[in-house]
Write an enzyme that holds these catalytic residues in place. Structure first.
Site, PDB file in Angstrom:
ATOM      1  N   THR A  79      72.659  35.375  42.695  1.00 44.85           N
ATOM      2  CA  THR A  79      72.486  36.704  43.288  1.00 44.85           C
ATOM      3  C   THR A  79      73.592  37.082  44.270  1.00 44.85           C
ATOM      4  O   THR A  79      74.180  36.211  44.930  1.00 44.85           O
ATOM      5  CB  THR A  79      71.128  36.755  44.028  1.00 44.85           C
ATOM      6  OG1 THR A  79      71.107  37.887  44.901  1.00 44.85           O
ATOM      7  CG2 THR A  79      70.906  35.523  44.898  1.00 44.85           C
TER       8      THR A  79
ATOM      9  N   GLU B 244      73.104  38.257  47.022  1.00 52.70           N
ATOM     10  CA  GLU B 244      72.656  37.900  48.378  1.00 52.70           C
ATOM     11  C   GLU B 244      73.355  36.642  48.887  1.00 52.70           C
ATOM     12  O   GLU B 244      73.342  36.356  50.081  1.00 52.70           O
ATOM     13  CB  GLU B 244      71.141  37.688  48.416  1.00 52.70           C
ATOM     14  CG  GLU B 244      70.318  38.956  48.340  1.00 52.70           C
ATOM     15  CD  GLU B 244      70.410  39.856  49.571  1.00 52.70           C
ATOM     16  OE1 GLU B 244      70.549  39.333  50.690  1.00 52.70           O
ATOM     17  OE2 GLU B 244      70.353  41.085  49.385  1.00 52.70           O
TER      18      GLU B 244
ATOM     19  N   TYR C 298      66.418  33.230  51.545  1.00 54.24           N
ATOM     20  CA  TYR C 298      66.538  33.504  50.099  1.00 54.24           C
ATOM     21  C   TYR C 298      67.976  33.259  49.636  1.00 54.24           C
ATOM     22  O   TYR C 298      68.215  32.547  48.648  1.00 54.24           O
ATOM     23  CB  TYR C 298      66.120  34.952  49.816  1.00 54.24           C
ATOM     24  CG  TYR C 298      66.415  35.403  48.402  1.00 54.24           C
ATOM     25  CD1 TYR C 298      65.608  35.024  47.335  1.00 54.24           C
ATOM     26  CD2 TYR C 298      67.513  36.226  48.121  1.00 54.24           C
ATOM     27  CE1 TYR C 298      65.878  35.436  46.028  1.00 54.24           C
ATOM     28  CE2 TYR C 298      67.794  36.651  46.826  1.00 54.24           C
ATOM     29  CZ  TYR C 298      66.974  36.253  45.787  1.00 54.24           C
ATOM     30  OH  TYR C 298      67.257  36.665  44.502  1.00 54.24           O
TER      31      TYR C 298
ATOM     32  N   LYS D 196      69.270  30.297  46.972  1.00 56.84           N
ATOM     33  CA  LYS D 196      69.965  30.606  45.724  1.00 56.84           C
ATOM     34  C   LYS D 196      71.369  29.976  45.692  1.00 56.84           C
ATOM     35  O   LYS D 196      71.875  29.638  44.632  1.00 56.84           O
ATOM     36  CB  LYS D 196      70.060  32.123  45.559  1.00 56.84           C
ATOM     37  CG  LYS D 196      68.732  32.770  45.168  1.00 56.84           C
ATOM     38  CD  LYS D 196      68.410  32.453  43.717  1.00 56.84           C
ATOM     39  CE  LYS D 196      67.247  33.253  43.198  1.00 56.84           C
ATOM     40  NZ  LYS D 196      67.033  33.109  41.765  1.00 56.84           N
TER      41      LYS D 196
HETATM   42  P1  NAP Z   1      60.652  39.148  39.992  1.00 58.99           P
HETATM   43  O1  NAP Z   1      60.248  40.403  39.287  1.00 58.99           O
HETATM   44  O2  NAP Z   1      60.241  38.930  41.402  1.00 58.99           O
HETATM   45  O3  NAP Z   1      60.133  37.921  39.098  1.00 58.99           O
HETATM   46  C1  NAP Z   1      60.082  36.615  39.598  1.00 58.99           C
HETATM   47  C2  NAP Z   1      59.341  35.749  38.611  1.00 58.99           C
HETATM   48  O4  NAP Z   1      59.269  34.413  39.134  1.00 58.99           O
HETATM   49  C3  NAP Z   1      57.884  36.183  38.349  1.00 58.99           C
HETATM   50  O5  NAP Z   1      57.581  35.962  36.995  1.00 58.99           O
HETATM   51  C4  NAP Z   1      57.100  35.225  39.230  1.00 58.99           C
HETATM   52  O6  NAP Z   1      55.767  34.994  38.804  1.00 58.99           O
HETATM   53  C5  NAP Z   1      57.926  33.957  39.042  1.00 58.99           C
HETATM   54  N1  NAP Z   1      57.643  32.950  40.054  1.00 58.99           N
HETATM   55  C6  NAP Z   1      57.657  33.088  41.394  1.00 58.99           C
HETATM   56  N2  NAP Z   1      57.310  31.938  41.996  1.00 58.99           N
HETATM   57  C7  NAP Z   1      57.062  31.042  41.007  1.00 58.99           C
HETATM   58  C8  NAP Z   1      56.644  29.688  40.963  1.00 58.99           C
HETATM   59  N3  NAP Z   1      56.409  29.006  42.091  1.00 58.99           N
HETATM   60  N4  NAP Z   1      56.500  29.096  39.768  1.00 58.99           N
HETATM   61  C9  NAP Z   1      56.699  29.781  38.604  1.00 58.99           C
HETATM   62  N5  NAP Z   1      57.087  31.063  38.577  1.00 58.99           N
HETATM   63  C10 NAP Z   1      57.273  31.687  39.766  1.00 58.99           C
HETATM   64  O7  NAP Z   1      62.241  38.989  39.970  1.00 58.99           O
HETATM   65  P2  NAP Z   1      63.312  39.696  39.000  1.00 58.99           P
HETATM   66  O8  NAP Z   1      63.759  40.955  39.640  1.00 58.99           O
HETATM   67  O9  NAP Z   1      62.809  39.695  37.608  1.00 58.99           O
HETATM   68  O10 NAP Z   1      64.532  38.693  39.120  1.00 58.99           O
HETATM   69  C11 NAP Z   1      64.693  37.593  38.231  1.00 58.99           C
HETATM   70  C12 NAP Z   1      65.551  36.526  38.874  1.00 58.99           C
HETATM   71  O11 NAP Z   1      66.831  37.076  39.193  1.00 58.99           O
HETATM   72  C13 NAP Z   1      65.010  35.981  40.189  1.00 58.99           C
HETATM   73  O12 NAP Z   1      65.350  34.624  40.258  1.00 58.99           O
HETATM   74  C14 NAP Z   1      65.760  36.762  41.257  1.00 58.99           C
HETATM   75  O13 NAP Z   1      65.841  36.027  42.447  1.00 58.99           O
HETATM   76  C15 NAP Z   1      67.105  36.921  40.581  1.00 58.99           C
HETATM   77  N6  NAP Z   1      67.871  38.109  40.970  1.00 58.99           N
HETATM   78  C16 NAP Z   1      67.287  39.333  40.932  1.00 58.99           C
HETATM   79  C17 NAP Z   1      68.033  40.443  41.280  1.00 58.99           C
HETATM   80  C18 NAP Z   1      67.428  41.831  41.226  1.00 58.99           C
HETATM   81  O14 NAP Z   1      68.031  42.745  41.801  1.00 58.99           O
HETATM   82  N7  NAP Z   1      66.320  42.039  40.537  1.00 58.99           N
HETATM   83  C19 NAP Z   1      69.389  40.301  41.643  1.00 58.99           C
HETATM   84  C20 NAP Z   1      69.955  39.022  41.616  1.00 58.99           C
HETATM   85  C21 NAP Z   1      69.190  37.935  41.260  1.00 58.99           C
HETATM   86  P3  NAP Z   1      54.548  35.964  39.276  1.00 58.99           P
HETATM   87  O15 NAP Z   1      54.588  37.143  38.347  1.00 58.99           O
HETATM   88  O16 NAP Z   1      53.372  35.102  39.084  1.00 58.99           O
HETATM   89  O17 NAP Z   1      54.821  36.337  40.699  1.00 58.99           O
HETATM   90  P1  GDP Z   2      67.501  43.069  48.414  1.00 58.24           P
HETATM   91  O1  GDP Z   2      68.878  43.643  48.366  1.00 58.24           O
HETATM   92  O2  GDP Z   2      67.298  41.983  47.415  1.00 58.24           O
HETATM   93  O3  GDP Z   2      67.068  42.669  49.762  1.00 58.24           O
HETATM   94  O4  GDP Z   2      66.528  44.247  47.858  1.00 58.24           O
HETATM   95  P2  GDP Z   2      65.518  45.223  48.622  1.00 58.24           P
HETATM   96  O5  GDP Z   2      65.226  46.334  47.679  1.00 58.24           O
HETATM   97  O6  GDP Z   2      64.351  44.465  49.163  1.00 58.24           O
HETATM   98  O7  GDP Z   2      66.343  45.772  49.877  1.00 58.24           O
HETATM   99  C1  GDP Z   2      67.558  46.468  49.732  1.00 58.24           C
HETATM  100  C2  GDP Z   2      67.983  47.025  51.092  1.00 58.24           C
HETATM  101  O8  GDP Z   2      67.082  48.060  51.465  1.00 58.24           O
HETATM  102  C3  GDP Z   2      67.959  45.989  52.230  1.00 58.24           C
HETATM  103  O9  GDP Z   2      69.135  46.109  52.999  1.00 58.24           O
HETATM  104  C4  GDP Z   2      66.755  46.417  53.073  1.00 58.24           C
HETATM  105  O10 GDP Z   2      66.891  46.132  54.463  1.00 58.24           O
HETATM  106  C5  GDP Z   2      66.766  47.923  52.834  1.00 58.24           C
HETATM  107  N1  GDP Z   2      65.461  48.526  53.117  1.00 58.24           N
HETATM  108  C6  GDP Z   2      65.242  49.604  53.927  1.00 58.24           C
HETATM  109  N2  GDP Z   2      63.936  49.871  53.993  1.00 58.24           N
HETATM  110  C7  GDP Z   2      63.296  48.957  53.224  1.00 58.24           C
HETATM  111  C8  GDP Z   2      61.918  48.771  52.907  1.00 58.24           C
HETATM  112  O11 GDP Z   2      61.039  49.456  53.355  1.00 58.24           O
HETATM  113  N3  GDP Z   2      61.636  47.753  52.020  1.00 58.24           N
HETATM  114  C9  GDP Z   2      62.633  46.967  51.465  1.00 58.24           C
HETATM  115  N4  GDP Z   2      62.285  46.015  50.592  1.00 58.24           N
HETATM  116  N5  GDP Z   2      63.944  47.128  51.807  1.00 58.24           N
HETATM  117  C10 GDP Z   2      64.266  48.114  52.647  1.00 58.24           C
END
Ligand code: NAP
Ligand code: GDP
Length: 361
Positions: free
Chosen positions: A135, A137, A159, A163
Site C-alpha cells: 500500500t 501508506e 497499519y 504492511k
Molecule cells: P477490505 O474491503 O477491508 O477487505 C479486507 C478483507 O480482509 C476482508 O475480506 C476481511 O474479512 C479480511 N480480513 C480481515 N481480517 C482478517 C483475518 N484476521 N483473517 C482473515 N481475513 C481477514 O480491503 P480492500 O479494500 O479489499 O483491500 C484489499 C487489500 O489491499 C488489503 O490488504 C488492504 O490493506 C490493501 N490495500 C487496499 C487499498 C485500498 O485503497 N482499498 C490500497 C492499498 C492496499 P471480513 O469481511 O470478515 O472483515
Molecule cells: P486511507 O488513505 O487508507 O487512510 O483511507 P481513508 O479513506 O480512511 O482516509 C483517506 C484520508 O481521508 C485520510 O487522510 C483521512 O484522515 C481523511 N479523512 C477525513 N475525514 C475522514 C473521515 O471521516 N473518515 C476517514 N476514514 N478518513 C477521513
C-alpha cells in the site's frame, strides 16, 4: 485437456477480493477464498457469485480461516495447491490501526509470514505464485513529489508499518527461496463496494442520505488530505497481471492524479445538484448549501450539511499521496479505465439505489 488454473484469495469477502474473484472466474480459474467466521453474514459482496448456478460449488469454493491461525492457513494451502495466491486479507483501516496495533500486526504482518512459510513447508516454491497487497501508506507523505517503486518508506501508522513488514518479507522470500512473490503497491482505490467507514464511501453514502432526507449533516475529519483515488475494478486486473509476467517484480499502481477530501465532497455535491460554499477554518470549518437544483422539504439553500469533527482526525495523518505509475504503464500497459468522475457517479448511484430499496422494503 488444459489443466485449470487454481487461485486462492485471502480477504475474499472484501472490496478487492470480491472483484478479483469475479475477474478470475471470467478467466476460467477455479477460485478458492478464505473467509472469517463472523456472527452475521459477511459474504454480501460475493453472494452473486456464490448463488450463480453456472459457478457456485463447481468453480468457487469458500474455506473458513483466519490470518492469525497458521495451522488452518497451511491446511487450506495444502488442500487447494493454488497456482496463484492473492494475499488481500488485512485489517485495512488506518485510523483503527492506532487502536488495535497488536492485532493489526498479527493479521497484516504475521498473516503474510504464515502464507509464505506454508509455501515453503509444503514444497510449493515452484508451484504457487504469491501476490502481496502492499500500500501507498508505507510511504508516509512526501510533500514534493509523486511516489514510485524507488521512493523511500516512512510509514506514519501501525497499519503502514504492518504492511511494510509484509512488503519486505515478500521481497526476502523472493530473493532467498526463489518464490515468484510480488508486491503491488496500490494507491487508494474505491468503489461501490468500499467499506462505509473509508472517506469516499462515507461521503457518497452520507450525501446520498442527506438528499433523501435520511440525515441532516455529515461529520468528517481532515478536509485537506489529498489522495490518488482509482476504481478497484481497474486495480484487481493489475494484481493478476503482475503474476502473469515472466519475472517477479513490484509495481506502483496509481492514477497519477490527486484530489483533496474537500474537493471530493465538492464533486459529489455537484453530482447531486448542490453547490457548497465553505466557511470557517480548522475544526470550525463547515460546508453550506449555496445553490441547489431541486430544493425540497428536506434541503434548502443555507443548510449546513458538512461539519468537521475532531473525532475523525488521526494521531498522525498521511496528508499527501500521489502515485507515479510509469513503470506499470510501460511494462504492464497500465491505463485505468474508470475516471474519478465515473467512480463518483457509480458510487452515488449505488448508494441512492440502496436507499430506494430500503424505502420499498
Ligand atoms: P477490505 O474491503 O477491508 O477487505 C479486507 C478483507 O480482509 C476482508 O475480506 C476481511 O474479512 C479480511 N480480513 C480481515 N481480517 C482478517 C483475518 N484476521 N483473517 C482473515 N481475513 C481477514 O480491503 P480492500 O479494500 O479489499 O483491500 C484489499 C487489500 O489491499 C488489503 O490488504 C488492504 O490493506 C490493501 N490495500 C487496499 C487499498 C485500498 O485503497 N482499498 C490500497 C492499498 C492496499 P471480513 O469481511 O470478515 O472483515
Ligand atoms: P486511507 O488513505 O487508507 O487512510 O483511507 P481513508 O479513506 O480512511 O482516509 C483517506 C484520508 O481521508 C485520510 O487522510 C483521512 O484522515 C481523511 N479523512 C477525513 N475525514 C475522514 C473521515 O471521516 N473518515 C476517514 N476514514 N478518513 C477521513
Amino acid at each position: 485437456m488444459k489443466k485449470k488454473k487454481v487461485a486462492l484469495i485471502t480477504g475474499i469477502t472484501g472490496q478487492d477480493g470480491s472483484y478479483l474473484a469475479e475477474f478470475l472466474l471470467k478467466k476460467g480459474y477455479l477460485v478458492h477464498g478464505i473467509k472469517r467466521k463472523s456472527s452475521q453474514f459477511n459474504t454480501q459482496l460475493i453472494e452473486n457469485i456464490y448463488e450463480d448456478p453456472s459457478i457456485n460449488n463447481r468453480k468457487f469454493f469458500l474455506h473458513y480461516g483466519d490470518m492469525t491461525d497458521g495451522l488452518t492457513i497451511t491446511k487450506i494451502i495444502k488442500k487447494v495447491r493454488p497456482s496463484e495466491i492473492y494475499n488481500l486479507a488485512a485489517q485495512s483501516h488506518v485510523a483503527v490501526s492506532f487502536q488495535n496495533p497488536e492485532y493489526i500486526s498479527n493479521v497484516n504482518s504475521f498473516g503474510t509470514l504464515r502464507i509464505l512459510e506454508s509455501i515453503r513447508l509444503l514444497g510449493l516454491e515452484n508451484h504457487s505464485k504469491f501476490y502481496q497487497a502492499s500500500t501507498s501508506e508505507m510511504f508516509g507523505d512526501d510533500k514534493k513529489k509523486s511516489l514510485n517503486e524507488k521512493s523511500t518508506f516512512h510509514p506514519k501508522s501501525p497499519y503502514g508499518i504492518s504492511k511494510l513488514y509484509s512488503y519486505w518479507l515478500t521481497k526476502v522470500y523472493r530473493e532467498s527461496y526463489n518464490i515468484f512473490a510480488v508486491n503491488g503497491i496500490l494507491f487508494n482505490h474505491e468503489s461501490e463496494r468500499r467499506g462505509e467507514t473509508f472517506i469516499t464511501r462515507k461521503i457518497t453514502k452520507g450525501l446520498s442520505e442527506i438528499v433523501c432526507g435520511k440525515r441532516k449533516c455529515l461529520y468528517v475529519g481532515n478536509l485537506n488530505s489529498k489522495r490518488d483515488w482509482g476504481h478497484a475494478e481497474d486495480y484487481v486486473k493489475m494484481q493478476w497481471l503482475m503474476l502473469q509476467q515472466k519475472n517477479p517484480k513490484d509495481y506502483v499502481i496509481a492514477t497519477g492524479k490527486q484530489l483533496s477530501v474537500k474537493n471530493f465532497i465538492n464533486k459529489c455535491s455537484n453530482y447531486l445538484g448542490i453547490k457548497l460554499n465553505w466557511h470557517g477554518k480548522g475544526l470550525k470549518e463547515y460546508g453550506k448549501i449555496a445553490k441547489i437544483k431541486n430544493e425540497n422539504s428536506f434541503l434548502k439553500k443555507g443548510d449546513v450539511i458538512i461539519k468537521v469533527d475532531k473525532r475523525y482526525f488521526r494521531p498522525n495523518d498521511v496528508e499527501n499521496l500521489l502515485g507515479d505509475p510509469k513503470k506499470a504503464v510501460k511494462e504492464l500497459n497500465w491505463k485505468p479505465k474508470i475516471s474519478i468522475d465515473a467512480l463518483i457517479k457509480r458510487m452515488i448511484n449505488n448508494d441512492l439505489k440502496n436507499i430506494e430499496i430500503k424505502k420499498n422494503v
